[in-house]
Design an enzyme around this catalytic site. Structure first.
Site, PDB file in Angstrom:
ATOM      1  CG  HIS A  53      22.128  88.306   3.593  1.00 20.90           C
ATOM      2  ND1 HIS A  53      21.036  87.394   3.531  1.00 20.90           N
ATOM      3  CD2 HIS A  53      22.414  88.718   4.757  1.00 20.90           C
ATOM      4  CE1 HIS A  53      20.695  87.015   4.894  1.00 20.90           C
ATOM      5  NE2 HIS A  53      21.489  87.836   5.594  1.00 20.90           N
ATOM      6  CD  GLU A 121      23.642  84.588   8.148  1.00 21.09           C
ATOM      7  OE1 GLU A 121      24.115  84.989   6.851  1.00 21.09           O
ATOM      8  OE2 GLU A 121      23.358  85.374   8.982  1.00 21.09           O
TER       9      GLU A 121
END
Length: 332
Positions: A53, A121
């Site tokens: 991430h 995302e």
């Protein structure tokens, strides 16, 4: 590598389900992650997953180490296999660059690296100011990225002009003897079908019917990996409160996880998440029976490798309980 697995074998299945440990870069600092990896191996876990991430989901999680630096460090402190769970190789990092990172990781880990990829995302991928595409286009980009990565892993000089990516005179010189398998994540029918068609394996987070779809649409006996969360500790109410404070986003429905752009937006959406919603879906507290039952559901759904993330610290109690009680029961 690792200890014998557990779970109900499918017809013709030769590999029993294994249980690994999930390293959360969103919640723990680099030194903590390395310590958890060492302890997971000592406790008898079979392998490691590590998240990739740019941001945590919420500010309360509070960390976001660069996964590729962590993988290099992990190669020096553990002999367990490592999978990214998962990398988005389409926007924030060009697939030609990710191909080099994954090849080096496979070399450092002496063939024990598995490359988990997904369509990503907005939370992590919009940070360079790129437009966040719709889901169908993101899957199209992912498929082309996988094609580019595999071309570069041949060791040949590659030039590629595709719909989404250009590569010019690129060659990766540091290559492993065997390239890492690419495991593709899927949380809907289209992504699952793509994983079955182009992936060497499949990544998911739920013991649901998509696993059967993956196998029926071409996945066959390819490896299915899954990740799940627990919040082990002596006080169930405190553990539920911790889960709600740190990982409320786990209960968000639909496509919100793919489209919200910042941790602040996730925090706003999570105002509608209650502690009861999380307690219903996540084993919280000291009840070993609850933990074992929740993990066995993945074995029954046909998962080959399950990766368990301990939320909210208390790793002394977690590793002790899992080493002495949970893992032996699951493997008996």
């Amino acid at each position: 590598a690792g200890a014998p697995g557990f779970g109900r074998a499918r017809a013709g299945q030769s590999r029993p389900m294994q249980i690994g440990f999930f390293l959360s870069c969103e919640e723990y600092a680099p030194a903590q992650l390395l310590d958890q990896a060492r302890r997971a191996e000592r406790a008898g876990f079979d392998a490691l997953w590590i998240s990739d991430h740019y941001h945590p989901w919420t500010g309360a999680q509070g960390q976001s180490a660069f996964a590729w630096s962590m993988i290099g460090a992990l190669s020096q402190v553990t002999t367990l296999p490592v999978t990214t769970g998962v990398t988005c190789p389409t926007l924030r990092i060009h697939p030609a660059v990710v191909a080099q990172a994954a090849a080096t990781s496979q070399v450092l880990l002496d063939g024990r690296f598995r490359f988990g990829v997904g369509s990503g995302e907005a939370l992590n991928e919009h940070v360079l100011g790129d437009r966040w595409p719709e889901a169908d286009e993101r899957l199209e980009m992912l498929e082309e990225a996988i094609e580019v990565i595999r071309l570069l892993w041949t060791g040949e000089q590659v030039s590629h002009r595709g719909r989404h990516y250009r590569v010019e005179n690129a060659r990766i010189y540091t290559l492993p003897d065997v390239p890492p398998p690419i495991h593709v994540s899927g949380f809907g029918p289209k992504a699952t079908d793509l994983a079955a068609r182009v992936g060497d394996g499949y990544c998911t987070t739920a013991p649901d019917g998509l696993i059967r779809r993956f196998r029926e649409r071409g996945g066959g006996d390819k490896v299915v990996q899954a990740g799940t969360k627990v919040c082990y500790g002596p006080d169930r109410d405190e553990r539920i409160a911790t889960m709600h404070a740190v990982w409320p986003n786990d209960a968000l429905p639909g496509e919100l996880a793919q489209v919200l752009p910042t941790p602040a937006h996730f925090e706003q959406a999570c105002e509608f998440v209650t502690p009861e919603m999380l307690a219903e879906a996540t084993p919280c507290g000291p009840d070993v029976d609850e933990h074992v039952a929740a993990l066995r559901a993945y074995a029954d759904a046909g998962v080959d490798e399950l990766y368990v993330q301990q939320v909210g610290g208390q790793h002394d109690a977690f590793f002790d309980a899992y080493s002495r009680e949970v893992l032996p029961r699951l493997r008996s």
